[in-house]
Motif scaffolding. Structure first.
Motif, PDB file in Angstrom:
ATOM      1  N   ASP A 325       0.862  -1.175   0.000  1.00 53.51           N
ATOM      2  CA  ASP A 325       0.000   0.000   0.000  1.00 53.51           C
ATOM      3  C   ASP A 325       0.902   1.230   0.000  1.00 53.51           C
ATOM      4  O   ASP A 325       1.746   1.395   0.891  1.00 53.51           O
ATOM      5  CB  ASP A 325      -0.919  -0.002   1.228  1.00 53.51           C
ATOM      6  CG  ASP A 325      -1.889   1.158   1.224  1.00 53.51           C
ATOM      7  OD1 ASP A 325      -1.469   2.284   1.546  1.00 53.51           O
ATOM      8  OD2 ASP A 325      -3.073   0.953   0.887  1.00 53.51           O
ATOM      9  N   PHE A 326       0.733   2.081  -0.989  1.00 48.59           N
ATOM     10  CA  PHE A 326       1.638   3.203  -1.190  1.00 48.59           C
ATOM     11  C   PHE A 326       1.688   4.128   0.016  1.00 48.59           C
ATOM     12  O   PHE A 326       2.723   4.709   0.327  1.00 48.59           O
ATOM     13  CB  PHE A 326       1.200   3.992  -2.427  1.00 48.59           C
ATOM     14  CG  PHE A 326       2.302   4.815  -3.050  1.00 48.59           C
ATOM     15  CD1 PHE A 326       3.245   4.219  -3.866  1.00 48.59           C
ATOM     16  CD2 PHE A 326       2.385   6.176  -2.828  1.00 48.59           C
ATOM     17  CE1 PHE A 326       4.264   4.958  -4.452  1.00 48.59           C
ATOM     18  CE2 PHE A 326       3.393   6.934  -3.404  1.00 48.59           C
ATOM     19  CZ  PHE A 326       4.342   6.327  -4.215  1.00 48.59           C
ATOM     20  N   GLU A 327       0.562   4.272   0.719  1.00 52.45           N
ATOM     21  CA  GLU A 327       0.482   5.202   1.846  1.00 52.45           C
ATOM     22  C   GLU A 327       0.799   4.546   3.192  1.00 52.45           C
ATOM     23  O   GLU A 327       1.272   5.215   4.106  1.00 52.45           O
ATOM     24  CB  GLU A 327      -0.920   5.820   1.907  1.00 52.45           C
ATOM     25  CG  GLU A 327      -1.275   6.673   0.698  1.00 52.45           C
ATOM     26  CD  GLU A 327      -0.412   7.911   0.593  1.00 52.45           C
ATOM     27  OE1 GLU A 327      -0.013   8.448   1.639  1.00 52.45           O
ATOM     28  OE2 GLU A 327      -0.124   8.345  -0.538  1.00 52.45           O
ATOM     29  N   LYS A 328       0.526   3.238   3.335  1.00 51.84           N
ATOM     30  CA  LYS A 328       0.621   2.623   4.659  1.00 51.84           C
ATOM     31  C   LYS A 328       1.668   1.532   4.776  1.00 51.84           C
ATOM     32  O   LYS A 328       1.924   1.042   5.873  1.00 51.84           O
ATOM     33  CB  LYS A 328      -0.747   2.090   5.072  1.00 51.84           C
ATOM     34  CG  LYS A 328      -1.782   3.196   5.245  1.00 51.84           C
ATOM     35  CD  LYS A 328      -3.085   2.685   5.830  1.00 51.84           C
ATOM     36  CE  LYS A 328      -4.063   3.826   6.068  1.00 51.84           C
ATOM     37  NZ  LYS A 328      -5.332   3.359   6.675  1.00 51.84           N
ATOM     38  N   GLY A 329       2.259   1.089   3.666  1.00 54.86           N
ATOM     39  CA  GLY A 329       3.356   0.152   3.757  1.00 54.86           C
ATOM     40  C   GLY A 329       3.035  -1.259   3.314  1.00 54.86           C
ATOM     41  O   GLY A 329       2.155  -1.482   2.476  1.00 54.86           O
ATOM     42  N   LEU A 330       3.753  -2.220   3.884  1.00 52.88           N
ATOM     43  CA  LEU A 330       3.637  -3.618   3.501  1.00 52.88           C
ATOM     44  C   LEU A 330       2.780  -4.406   4.485  1.00 52.88           C
ATOM     45  O   LEU A 330       2.899  -4.242   5.695  1.00 52.88           O
ATOM     46  CB  LEU A 330       5.030  -4.264   3.434  1.00 52.88           C
ATOM     47  CG  LEU A 330       5.967  -3.778   2.327  1.00 52.88           C
ATOM     48  CD1 LEU A 330       7.322  -4.456   2.449  1.00 52.88           C
ATOM     49  CD2 LEU A 330       5.368  -4.034   0.948  1.00 52.88           C
ATOM     50  N   PHE A 331       1.938  -5.287   3.931  1.00 49.26           N
ATOM     51  CA  PHE A 331       1.053  -6.113   4.741  1.00 49.26           C
ATOM     52  C   PHE A 331       1.109  -7.541   4.239  1.00 49.26           C
ATOM     53  O   PHE A 331       1.326  -7.800   3.057  1.00 49.26           O
ATOM     54  CB  PHE A 331      -0.384  -5.593   4.670  1.00 49.26           C
ATOM     55  CG  PHE A 331      -0.555  -4.229   5.275  1.00 49.26           C
ATOM     56  CD1 PHE A 331      -1.012  -4.082   6.580  1.00 49.26           C
ATOM     57  CD2 PHE A 331      -0.241  -3.087   4.547  1.00 49.26           C
ATOM     58  CE1 PHE A 331      -1.148  -2.830   7.141  1.00 49.26           C
ATOM     59  CE2 PHE A 331      -0.378  -1.829   5.103  1.00 49.26           C
ATOM     60  CZ  PHE A 331      -0.840  -1.697   6.409  1.00 49.26           C
ATOM     61  N   ILE A 354       5.941   1.998  -2.000  1.00 48.12           N
ATOM     62  CA  ILE A 354       6.283   0.870  -2.868  1.00 48.12           C
ATOM     63  C   ILE A 354       5.202   0.711  -3.931  1.00 48.12           C
ATOM     64  O   ILE A 354       4.028   0.535  -3.617  1.00 48.12           O
ATOM     65  CB  ILE A 354       6.435  -0.428  -2.050  1.00 48.12           C
ATOM     66  CG1 ILE A 354       7.641  -0.308  -1.109  1.00 48.12           C
ATOM     67  CG2 ILE A 354       6.598  -1.637  -2.974  1.00 48.12           C
ATOM     68  CD1 ILE A 354       7.831  -1.494  -0.183  1.00 48.12           C
ATOM     69  N   SER A 355       5.611   0.773  -5.188  1.00 49.25           N
ATOM     70  CA  SER A 355       4.655   0.728  -6.293  1.00 49.25           C
ATOM     71  C   SER A 355       4.570  -0.644  -6.954  1.00 49.25           C
ATOM     72  O   SER A 355       3.608  -0.924  -7.675  1.00 49.25           O
ATOM     73  CB  SER A 355       5.009   1.777  -7.353  1.00 49.25           C
ATOM     74  OG  SER A 355       6.347   1.608  -7.799  1.00 49.25           O
ATOM     75  N   ASP A 356       5.561  -1.504  -6.724  1.00 50.24           N
ATOM     76  CA  ASP A 356       5.501  -2.854  -7.271  1.00 50.24           C
ATOM     77  C   ASP A 356       6.257  -3.786  -6.339  1.00 50.24           C
ATOM     78  O   ASP A 356       7.212  -3.371  -5.655  1.00 50.24           O
ATOM     79  CB  ASP A 356       6.074  -2.911  -8.686  1.00 50.24           C
ATOM     80  CG  ASP A 356       5.323  -3.906  -9.569  1.00 50.24           C
ATOM     81  OD1 ASP A 356       4.534  -4.700  -9.029  1.00 50.24           O
ATOM     82  OD2 ASP A 356       5.523  -3.873 -10.791  1.00 50.24           O
ATOM     83  N   SER A 369       9.227   3.842  -5.093  1.00 54.52           N
ATOM     84  CA  SER A 369       9.317   5.096  -5.831  1.00 54.52           C
ATOM     85  C   SER A 369       8.966   6.312  -4.980  1.00 54.52           C
ATOM     86  O   SER A 369       9.337   7.430  -5.318  1.00 54.52           O
ATOM     87  CB  SER A 369       8.385   5.056  -7.047  1.00 54.52           C
ATOM     88  OG  SER A 369       7.039   4.847  -6.636  1.00 54.52           O
ATOM     89  N   GLY A 370       8.252   6.103  -3.878  1.00 50.11           N
ATOM     90  CA  GLY A 370       7.706   7.227  -3.120  1.00 50.11           C
ATOM     91  C   GLY A 370       8.518   7.649  -1.916  1.00 50.11           C
ATOM     92  O   GLY A 370       7.966   8.180  -0.945  1.00 50.11           O
ATOM     93  N   VAL A 371       9.843   7.410  -1.931  1.00 46.60           N
ATOM     94  CA  VAL A 371      10.712   7.859  -0.849  1.00 46.60           C
ATOM     95  C   VAL A 371      11.902   8.594  -1.453  1.00 46.60           C
ATOM     96  O   VAL A 371      12.090   8.613  -2.665  1.00 46.60           O
ATOM     97  CB  VAL A 371      11.200   6.672   0.017  1.00 46.60           C
ATOM     98  CG1 VAL A 371      10.040   5.978   0.707  1.00 46.60           C
ATOM     99  CG2 VAL A 371      12.005   5.670  -0.817  1.00 46.60           C
ATOM    100  N   SER A 372      12.714   9.174  -0.593  1.00 51.64           N
ATOM    101  CA  SER A 372      13.898   9.907  -1.038  1.00 51.64           C
ATOM    102  C   SER A 372      15.151   9.272  -0.414  1.00 51.64           C
ATOM    103  O   SER A 372      15.296   9.286   0.806  1.00 51.64           O
ATOM    104  CB  SER A 372      13.792  11.377  -0.629  1.00 51.64           C
ATOM    105  OG  SER A 372      14.973  12.080  -0.967  1.00 51.64           O
TER     106      SER A 372
END
Length: 470
Positions: A325-331, A354-356, A369-372
């Protein structure tokens, strides 16, 4: 992206903890404000409050709000950075350093040197270590190479998902814009492969695709959405899954799921190791498995708490599903028992963005992709449920912009280095001032310096054990 063991040891030794605001130093009005903030649970509203307190130079209240936001959403690195800034505005070194070190130890990097926000917490050896660590984390890492490109005259076709046909040495690219599936052959030539999009009956824009377990056929999810050229008021929200022969692109069968309420957006296709096709209906936040016998979608699990699911993968026997989940992480989902577990419950390691996601040899590989900085990560799984070690595969590549989705092939991952999605407005139109760029596909080995990371992690664990640090 080095491990900076000396810095880590310093913070293990000092055992810094974030300081809460001293109640004795707060006015009654501030105490009332703090209580109201602590009762709030809606992050978007709190973000507005944080912005308002900053504009009024109410730094103590600004810090209260960011403490609450990071409590509600501990796994978003940008929020953690804003918390560090809030502490710094108050001159609270310990709080600022702790928040920054948490980011740095996760391999992330933010520009703090030269930022006036951090002026009050500068001038210490710890601050200098953090600056150096952030700079180190931003360095290019990995040995990825560009293996295919799409000219900018075609990149506006929105090839957001790719697959790789190893037997025929070609990439397959799904176009959301036209609904076509294109191919790039071994010589780098781009050409249409499947072109049967139909605004009235479907298929529509090609949202996602996946190769079958035997690599003989191709699954494609399509939907009518604003970015699709054939979108109309009548077909908006329509979706289907199509099955094609991989050899010649001939249609095998189409699947539409009338049992689902409209609108539909079917995405996150995943072919399990047992051959089953899993997918997500984004609008009702439910994962399904295609029943080939009935042609219907069998419900696997509903995930009402997740709103930005980007990818699904599974373990070797498909007993566990892993969700990004792009906003909440891995489940992780125990399918048989219908249980859902957060793989970073304390928000310590920032698995958001994480996008994939892919499963390989008992590990997970994620395109983050959504981190720096943007990066490709490998996560070591313990008992299929817990992430032990995590280490980078690729980061800060010269061609990285906004990472797109990819595909795992053997010991390498292929992925889009510069997704063009962010160049559009909500209607699918190119934003003023933006222009399409040549799309680049990168290949990165997923075992890059893996043994070195494992040895470093063992050393760290031994040091922690000797110092009595859990």
């Amino acid at each position: 992206m080095n491990k900076l063991l000396p810095l880590l040891l310093i913070f293990m030794t000092t055992q810094l903890f974030a300081q809460a605001l001293d109640d004795n130093q707060l006015s009654q009005q501030d105490k009332d404000f703090q209580q109201e903030v602590m009762r709030a649970n809606y992050v978007p509203q709190l973000l507005q409050v944080a912005d308002g307190t900053l504009k009024k130079d109410e730094f103590n209240r600004h810090l209260m709000v960011w403490q609450r936001i990071t409590q509600l959403a501990p796994n978003k690195p940008q929020y953690q950075f804003e918390l560090a800034r809030a502490y710094a505005l108050m001159g609270e070194k310990t709080g600022a350093y702790n928040a920054l070190v948490k980011l740095q130890n996760a391999g992330l990097s933010y520009q703090i040197d030269g930022d006036e926000t951090f002026k009050k917490v500068q001038g210490t050896k710890v601050y200098d270590y953090i600056v150096n660590g952030m700079t180190d984390n931003a360095s290019a890492y990995g040995e990825g190479t560009v293996v295919a490109t799409v000219d900018d005259s075609f990149s506006g076709m929105l090839f957001e998902n790719i697959a790789y046909d190893k037997d025929n040495n070609r990439f397959l690219l799904a176009s959301i814009r036209s609904g076509e599936i294109y191919q790039i052959d071994g010589k780098g030539h781009l050409s249409p492969f499947i072109a049967d999009a139909n605004p009235e009956q479907g298929p529509w824009g090609a949202v996602d695709m996946a190769l079958s377990h035997d690599k003989k056929s191709l699954w494609v999810a399509s939907a009518s959405m604003p970015q699709y050229n054939g979108v109309t008021e009548q077909n908006l929200g329509s979706a289907m899954i199509s099955h094609y022969n991989l050899s010649d692109g001939e249609l095998i069968k189409r699947y539409q799921f009338d049992e689902m309420k409209s609108p539909q957006l079917l995405t996150a296709l995943h072919v399990g190791h047992q051959g089953g096709l899993y997918f997500l209906n984004l609008f009702n936040k439910t994962i399904y498995q295609l029943n080939k016998d009935t042609g219907k979608a069998d419900k696997v699990i509903e995930l009402p708490g997740l709103s930005a699911i980007k990818a699904i993968t599974s373990n070797a026997d498909d007993s566990y599903l892993y969700i990004a989940d792009f906003e909440k992480g891995l489940f992780v989902i125990d399918v048989a028992n219908q249980k859902v577990g957060n793989m970073d419950p304390k928000g310590d390691r920032f698995f958001t963005g994480i996008s994939d996601l892919f499963y390989v040899d008992g590990d997970l590989v994620g395109i983050q992709s959504g981190v720096s900085p943007a990066r490709v990560m490998r996560f070591d799984l313990k008992n299929g449920l817990i992430i032990g070690m995590s280490f980078p595969v690729e980061a800060s590549h010269d061609d990285f912009e906004t990472l797109g989705n990819g595909t795992l092939v053997g010991e390498s991952v292929y992925y889009v280095a510069n997704s063009q999605w962010g160049k559009m407005d909500m209607g699918g139109n190119l934003i003023d001032g933006e222009q399409w760029q040549a799309l680049k596909i990168i290949k990165s080995p997923i075992d890059f310096r893996m043994q070195e990371h494992i040895e470093n992690q063992k050393r760290i664990e031994e040091i922690k054990k000797k110092r009595g640090i859990k």
